[in-house]
Scaffold this active site. Structure first.
Site, PDB file in Angstrom:
ATOM      1  N   GLY A 298       0.823  -1.220   0.000  1.00  0.00           N
ATOM      2  CA  GLY A 298       0.000   0.000   0.000  1.00  0.00           C
ATOM      3  C   GLY A 298       0.850   1.259   0.000  1.00  0.00           C
ATOM      4  O   GLY A 298       0.565   2.218  -0.726  1.00  0.00           O
ATOM      5  N   ASP A 299       1.916   1.246   0.797  1.00  0.00           N
ATOM      6  CA  ASP A 299       2.844   2.393   0.822  1.00  0.00           C
ATOM      7  C   ASP A 299       3.491   2.573  -0.543  1.00  0.00           C
ATOM      8  O   ASP A 299       3.661   3.692  -1.037  1.00  0.00           O
ATOM      9  CB  ASP A 299       3.953   2.173   1.860  1.00  0.00           C
ATOM     10  CG  ASP A 299       3.419   2.099   3.286  1.00  0.00           C
ATOM     11  OD1 ASP A 299       2.291   2.546   3.526  1.00  0.00           O
ATOM     12  OD2 ASP A 299       4.150   1.577   4.154  1.00  0.00           O
TER      13      ASP A 299
END
Length: 345
Positions: A298-299
């Protein structure tokens, strides 16, 4: 990259954490009352985890913290140092030195606030098969104060940026700093981007989240985070598209730039939700043997997105680069990359 970008064009605020990452058996999670794919803040009962990982398992130390991860990935793809500036709080210790070293090696311009009497924050990354569970002991990261952003040199960096990114995680630390950056972005009519970050943010920190949301131009989240937000708002939480449309329609300070929601759902398509449209962007599915660690996907998605967004690229290019970055990171341990970036528009 073709043209040179302004240094410090992107400012991020978040929790700089050193990830202590290890493969553990399921009963390790059970021992600490944790579930697969959890993201939680450490309580007293979790404190022995960090030492146990270092002593009993083959633990790796990786630069972590959601925003710092995203900015490192953006820097990797941009191949131009110091495009991104990061603010967060660390202690005065070996872990802080490792974090700074790794961040600077990635090209990130870090401006840590240093608190001498508190250790640098750590995050246990517990890997069970293709799942990962996070337990963050914020420690020094929790002590960030707004006066750090008010120091003249730091204020100049915030004022000069063209893009701003903050994690939902930072809402647990210092909402006044978030509101100050949001107000700066709004006054200068520059994009302010934010992440829902984890279900517990919507469950326990809704008040500061709702205070920041009117300033948010682009909101990121995955399906679990979007559903947690919907449940906390008492919306129907079954349909991700419907949640996205409602998120986009919430009050906004600058209605001339309607909010955009970008919701990821693992290997299912990314949803780009705008005022009057929902678009899907397929994700390249990886074979099970290619998946090393989903921690950081996600990052990395946000990092890939930002690397194109700060160049003024279209949203579809930004999202495709987000998917490229997430796919690359999943094949590596933690939020780490290998080799040169190979994204092609």
């Amino acid at each position: 990259m073709t043209s040179t970008l302004q240094e410090g064009i992107l400012v991020g605020c978040g929790n700089p954490l050193l990830d202590i990452s290890a493969v553990v058996p399921l009963n390790f999670l059970q021992k600490y009352s944790m579930n697969e794919d959890d993201a939680i803040l450490a309580e007293d009962r979790h404190m022995p985890i960090y030492g146990e990982l270092v002593e009993g398992y083959q633990a790796e130390f990786l630069a972590g913290g959601s925003v710092q991860n995203s900015l490192r990935i953006a820097q990797w793809i941009l191949r131009q140092p110091r495009v991104a500036v990061f603010f967060g709080c660390v202690g005065e210790d070996r872990y802080a030195n490792i974090l700074k070293e790794k961040a600077q090696a990635a090209g990130l311009d870090v401006h840590y606030q240093v608190k001498k009497d508190v250790p640098t924050g750590t995050c246990a990354v517990l890997i069970t098969g293709t799942h990962r569970s996070l337990c963050a002991n914020l420690a020094a990261a929790n002590n960030f104060t707004i006066d750090h952003l008010e120091e003249p040199s730091n204020k100049a960096l915030v004022d000069n940026a063209q893009y701003y990114y903050i994690s939902g995680f930072f809402l647990t630390v210092n909402p006044p700093s978030i509101m100050q950056v949001a107000a700066t972005a709004h006054a200068k009519q520059r994009p302010f981007l934010m992440n829902l970050s984890a279900p517990f943010i919507s469950q326990f920190y809704m008040a500061p989240l709702l205070a920041a949301l009117p300033y948010v131009d682009i909101i990121f989240g995955n399906e679990a985070e979007a559903q947690a937000f919907a449940e906390a708002q008492q919306w129907p939480s079954g349909d991700l598209r419907e949640i996205g449309k409602r998120l986009v329609a919430m009050e906004k300070k600058n209605p001339t730039r309607p909010r955009i929601a970008i919701l990821t759902q693992g290997c299912d398509p990314v949803l780009l939700i705008q005022q009057d449209s929902v678009q899907e962007f397929p994700v390249t599915k990886l074979a099970v043997h290619e998946i090393v660690d989903t921690n950081g996907a996600g990052d990395a998605f946000v990092g890939g997105f930002l690397s194109q967004f700060v160049q003024g690229k279209s949203l579809d290019v930004c999202i495709r680069c987000g998917n490229y970055a997430a796919g690359h990171i999943i094949k590596n341990p933690g939020c780490t990359y290998s080799g040169e970036p190979e994204f092609v528009e």
